[in-house]
Motif scaffolding. Structure first.
Motif, PDB file in Angstrom:
ATOM      1  N   THR A 108       0.830  -1.207   0.000  1.00 41.49           N
ATOM      2  CA  THR A 108       0.000   0.000   0.000  1.00 41.49           C
ATOM      3  C   THR A 108       0.863   1.255   0.000  1.00 41.49           C
ATOM      4  O   THR A 108       0.588   2.223  -0.728  1.00 41.49           O
ATOM      5  CB  THR A 108      -0.940   0.005   1.225  1.00 41.49           C
ATOM      6  OG1 THR A 108      -1.728  -1.189   1.208  1.00 41.49           O
ATOM      7  CG2 THR A 108      -1.854   1.218   1.202  1.00 41.49           C
ATOM      8  N   LEU A 109       1.936   1.262   0.793  1.00 41.63           N
ATOM      9  CA  LEU A 109       2.807   2.434   0.848  1.00 41.63           C
ATOM     10  C   LEU A 109       3.484   2.706  -0.484  1.00 41.63           C
ATOM     11  O   LEU A 109       3.810   3.855  -0.800  1.00 41.63           O
ATOM     12  CB  LEU A 109       3.868   2.246   1.932  1.00 41.63           C
ATOM     13  CG  LEU A 109       3.378   2.306   3.390  1.00 41.63           C
ATOM     14  CD1 LEU A 109       4.528   1.999   4.343  1.00 41.63           C
ATOM     15  CD2 LEU A 109       2.763   3.660   3.705  1.00 41.63           C
ATOM     16  N   SER A 110       3.686   1.660  -1.289  1.00 45.12           N
ATOM     17  CA  SER A 110       4.325   1.854  -2.590  1.00 45.12           C
ATOM     18  C   SER A 110       3.453   2.680  -3.531  1.00 45.12           C
ATOM     19  O   SER A 110       3.936   3.217  -4.533  1.00 45.12           O
ATOM     20  CB  SER A 110       4.640   0.499  -3.230  1.00 45.12           C
ATOM     21  OG  SER A 110       3.441  -0.188  -3.594  1.00 45.12           O
ATOM     22  N   GLU A 111       2.170   2.814  -3.216  1.00 46.55           N
ATOM     23  CA  GLU A 111       1.245   3.604  -4.030  1.00 46.55           C
ATOM     24  C   GLU A 111       1.175   5.055  -3.571  1.00 46.55           C
ATOM     25  O   GLU A 111       0.606   5.903  -4.265  1.00 46.55           O
ATOM     26  CB  GLU A 111      -0.164   3.004  -3.957  1.00 46.55           C
ATOM     27  CG  GLU A 111      -0.263   1.545  -4.348  1.00 46.55           C
ATOM     28  CD  GLU A 111      -1.641   0.977  -4.065  1.00 46.55           C
ATOM     29  OE1 GLU A 111      -2.559   1.770  -3.764  1.00 46.55           O
ATOM     30  OE2 GLU A 111      -1.800  -0.262  -4.128  1.00 46.55           O
ATOM     31  N   VAL A 112       1.732   5.347  -2.401  1.00 48.74           N
ATOM     32  CA  VAL A 112       1.583   6.674  -1.786  1.00 48.74           C
ATOM     33  C   VAL A 112       2.680   7.613  -2.283  1.00 48.74           C
ATOM     34  O   VAL A 112       3.870   7.339  -2.091  1.00 48.74           O
ATOM     35  CB  VAL A 112       1.649   6.569  -0.253  1.00 48.74           C
ATOM     36  CG1 VAL A 112       1.553   7.953   0.383  1.00 48.74           C
ATOM     37  CG2 VAL A 112       0.536   5.657   0.264  1.00 48.74           C
ATOM     38  N   PRO A 113       2.343   8.739  -2.907  1.00 52.51           N
ATOM     39  CA  PRO A 113       3.367   9.681  -3.355  1.00 52.51           C
ATOM     40  C   PRO A 113       3.831  10.583  -2.209  1.00 52.51           C
ATOM     41  O   PRO A 113       3.075  10.843  -1.267  1.00 52.51           O
ATOM     42  CB  PRO A 113       2.640  10.505  -4.430  1.00 52.51           C
ATOM     43  CG  PRO A 113       1.207  10.454  -4.029  1.00 52.51           C
ATOM     44  CD  PRO A 113       0.987   9.118  -3.377  1.00 52.51           C
ATOM     45  N   PRO A 114       5.078  11.039  -2.242  1.00 49.92           N
ATOM     46  CA  PRO A 114       5.555  11.985  -1.234  1.00 49.92           C
ATOM     47  C   PRO A 114       4.643  13.217  -1.173  1.00 49.92           C
ATOM     48  O   PRO A 114       4.094  13.646  -2.189  1.00 49.92           O
ATOM     49  CB  PRO A 114       6.953  12.356  -1.737  1.00 49.92           C
ATOM     50  CG  PRO A 114       7.377  11.173  -2.544  1.00 49.92           C
ATOM     51  CD  PRO A 114       6.124  10.687  -3.215  1.00 49.92           C
ATOM     52  N   GLY A 115       4.485  13.757   0.016  1.00 48.76           N
ATOM     53  CA  GLY A 115       3.618  14.913   0.214  1.00 48.76           C
ATOM     54  C   GLY A 115       2.208  14.551   0.628  1.00 48.76           C
ATOM     55  O   GLY A 115       1.414  15.433   0.966  1.00 48.76           O
ATOM     56  N   SER A 116       1.882  13.258   0.616  1.00 45.29           N
ATOM     57  CA  SER A 116       0.537  12.813   1.008  1.00 45.29           C
ATOM     58  C   SER A 116       0.377  12.845   2.520  1.00 45.29           C
ATOM     59  O   SER A 116       1.350  12.780   3.275  1.00 45.29           O
ATOM     60  CB  SER A 116       0.275  11.391   0.516  1.00 45.29           C
ATOM     61  OG  SER A 116       0.397  11.299  -0.879  1.00 45.29           O
ATOM     62  N   ASN A 117      -0.870  12.943   2.972  1.00 47.69           N
ATOM     63  CA  ASN A 117      -1.139  12.744   4.400  1.00 47.69           C
ATOM     64  C   ASN A 117      -1.851  11.412   4.577  1.00 47.69           C
ATOM     65  O   ASN A 117      -2.768  11.074   3.847  1.00 47.69           O
ATOM     66  CB  ASN A 117      -1.921  13.906   5.018  1.00 47.69           C
ATOM     67  CG  ASN A 117      -3.184  14.244   4.276  1.00 47.69           C
ATOM     68  OD1 ASN A 117      -3.707  13.445   3.500  1.00 47.69           O
ATOM     69  ND2 ASN A 117      -3.705  15.429   4.510  1.00 47.69           N
ATOM     70  N   VAL A 118      -1.364  10.650   5.536  1.00 47.63           N
ATOM     71  CA  VAL A 118      -1.785   9.263   5.726  1.00 47.63           C
ATOM     72  C   VAL A 118      -2.257   9.054   7.161  1.00 47.63           C
ATOM     73  O   VAL A 118      -1.575   9.455   8.110  1.00 47.63           O
ATOM     74  CB  VAL A 118      -0.625   8.296   5.426  1.00 47.63           C
ATOM     75  CG1 VAL A 118      -1.069   6.852   5.602  1.00 47.63           C
ATOM     76  CG2 VAL A 118      -0.071   8.526   4.022  1.00 47.63           C
ATOM     77  N   LEU A 119      -3.399   8.433   7.306  1.00 51.36           N
ATOM     78  CA  LEU A 119      -3.914   8.052   8.622  1.00 51.36           C
ATOM     79  C   LEU A 119      -3.753   6.543   8.772  1.00 51.36           C
ATOM     80  O   LEU A 119      -4.181   5.781   7.913  1.00 51.36           O
ATOM     81  CB  LEU A 119      -5.389   8.434   8.758  1.00 51.36           C
ATOM     82  CG  LEU A 119      -6.112   7.976  10.035  1.00 51.36           C
ATOM     83  CD1 LEU A 119      -5.511   8.648  11.266  1.00 51.36           C
ATOM     84  CD2 LEU A 119      -7.608   8.280   9.940  1.00 51.36           C
ATOM     85  N   ILE A 120      -3.118   6.120   9.867  1.00 47.33           N
ATOM     86  CA  ILE A 120      -2.966   4.690  10.153  1.00 47.33           C
ATOM     87  C   ILE A 120      -3.657   4.394  11.474  1.00 47.33           C
ATOM     88  O   ILE A 120      -3.274   4.923  12.512  1.00 47.33           O
ATOM     89  CB  ILE A 120      -1.495   4.270  10.223  1.00 47.33           C
ATOM     90  CG1 ILE A 120      -0.774   4.615   8.906  1.00 47.33           C
ATOM     91  CG2 ILE A 120      -1.374   2.782  10.513  1.00 47.33           C
ATOM     92  CD1 ILE A 120       0.700   4.265   8.904  1.00 47.33           C
ATOM     93  N   VAL A 121      -4.678   3.551  11.433  1.00 45.22           N
ATOM     94  CA  VAL A 121      -5.472   3.223  12.619  1.00 45.22           C
ATOM     95  C   VAL A 121      -4.975   1.924  13.232  1.00 45.22           C
ATOM     96  O   VAL A 121      -4.873   0.900  12.558  1.00 45.22           O
ATOM     97  CB  VAL A 121      -6.968   3.095  12.253  1.00 45.22           C
ATOM     98  CG1 VAL A 121      -7.787   2.705  13.484  1.00 45.22           C
ATOM     99  CG2 VAL A 121      -7.485   4.412  11.685  1.00 45.22           C
ATOM    100  N   ILE A 122      -4.674   1.987  14.528  1.00 54.69           N
ATOM    101  CA  ILE A 122      -4.196   0.836  15.289  1.00 54.69           C
ATOM    102  C   ILE A 122      -5.183   0.556  16.418  1.00 54.69           C
ATOM    103  O   ILE A 122      -5.553   1.464  17.171  1.00 54.69           O
ATOM    104  CB  ILE A 122      -2.802   1.099  15.893  1.00 54.69           C
ATOM    105  CG1 ILE A 122      -1.817   1.578  14.819  1.00 54.69           C
ATOM    106  CG2 ILE A 122      -2.306  -0.133  16.629  1.00 54.69           C
ATOM    107  CD1 ILE A 122      -1.472   0.560  13.781  1.00 54.69           C
ATOM    108  N   GLY A 123      -5.586  -0.684  16.574  1.00 55.92           N
ATOM    109  CA  GLY A 123      -6.580  -1.025  17.579  1.00 55.92           C
ATOM    110  C   GLY A 123      -6.033  -1.085  18.996  1.00 55.92           C
ATOM    111  O   GLY A 123      -4.819  -1.071  19.214  1.00 55.92           O
ATOM    112  N   PRO A 124      -6.910  -1.190  19.983  1.00 53.79           N
ATOM    113  CA  PRO A 124      -6.502  -1.350  21.380  1.00 53.79           C
ATOM    114  C   PRO A 124      -6.113  -2.797  21.650  1.00 53.79           C
ATOM    115  O   PRO A 124      -6.079  -3.624  20.718  1.00 53.79           O
ATOM    116  CB  PRO A 124      -7.783  -0.984  22.147  1.00 53.79           C
ATOM    117  CG  PRO A 124      -8.875  -1.471  21.243  1.00 53.79           C
ATOM    118  CD  PRO A 124      -8.376  -1.201  19.828  1.00 53.79           C
TER     119      PRO A 124
END
Length: 246
Positions: free
Chosen positions: A182-198
């Motif tokens: 998935t990260l290989s699709e993300v261009p520099p300058g993007s804002n990314v939200l990563i959700v981690i569970g409890p």
């Protein structure tokens, strides 16, 4: 070289004025004297090297010697949304996550969240978490201090997906979509939200709700990570993808 964050208005033409608790740190902890050099950051991309010109009871005046110091921020802005964990685990996530380059943090509660915070406890926690972020940003020579947002409900978190270019949902039952791919699709300058569970992760209903809200499910590998380990693993993957392959 010691680094301090100041408000933008504390940076004048040729000078920086440091006030507040940092004065005590400079004078009593670091035992700095006139002529000693340090770095000041306004949190908006302006980092300067300066020399102490005057030490007062409530302020330290810095003469700017050099502008345009190297940028140490990640090429993408990563917000870590962490399911509220037990004990002091959130402090670890914020401290180490800041060192690894997180742009900001938000905390949320979901079905398997054990910890309950009232308004008074939440305010104290947020103040402490923000202080930890500031200290970690100074230690790791960041150019900005990550913001730690107020605790969100699960529904409130789902509603934030549209604010990001990429909203990712770390799910232990995801079998095909890896974070690396998935990260290989993300261009520099993007804002990314990563959700981690409890602790205990997410149930299937929450996974379906996240997908319906626009989140992309990703795997963090073959092993089940602790709640406080997962965000650090994710940030390490981001750093490797965008910085270590340059």
């Amino acid at each position: 070289m010691q680094r301090y964050f100041v408000d933008p208005e504390q940076m004048e033409e040729g000078y920086v004025t440091i006030t507040g608790d940092d004065v005590n740190h400079i004078v009593r902890v670091m035992r700095s004297r006139v002529g000693d050099e340090l770095i000041c950051c306004n949190g908006r991309g302006r980092d300067v090297r300066g020399a102490i010109e005057e030490i007062g009871a409530d302020a330290v005046r810095i003469r700017i010697l050099e502008e345009g110091l190297p940028n140490r921020e990640l090429p993408v802005q990563v917000t870590i949304a962490q399911g509220l964990p037990k004990g002091d685990k959130m402090e670890l996530v914020i401290q180490k996550g800041t060192e690894l380059g997180a742009f900001s943090f938000c905390v949320f509660t979901s079905k398997r969240t054990v910890v309950k915070l009232d308004d008074k406890k939440e305010k104290k926690r947020l103040e402490r978490w923000q202080k930890i972020a500031k200290e970690a940003a100074e230690q790791s020579h960041r150019s900005r201090v990550p913001e730690v947002g107020s605790v969100l409900t699960w529904r409130e978190l789902l509603a934030t997906a549209s604010r990001f270019h990429y909203a990712l949902f770390a799910y232990e039952k995801e079998e095909t979509a890896t974070l690396r791919r998935t990260l290989s699709e993300v261009p520099p300058g993007s804002n990314v939200l990563i959700v981690i569970g409890p602790e205990g992760g997410f149930d299937e209903t929450e996974a379906a709700e996240a997908e319906a809200a626009g989140f992309r499910s990703v795997s963090l590998g073959r092993r089940i990570l602790r709640a406080e380990t997962a965000p650090l693993y994710a940030l390490s993957c981001v750093s490797y993808e965008f910085e270590q392959q340059e």
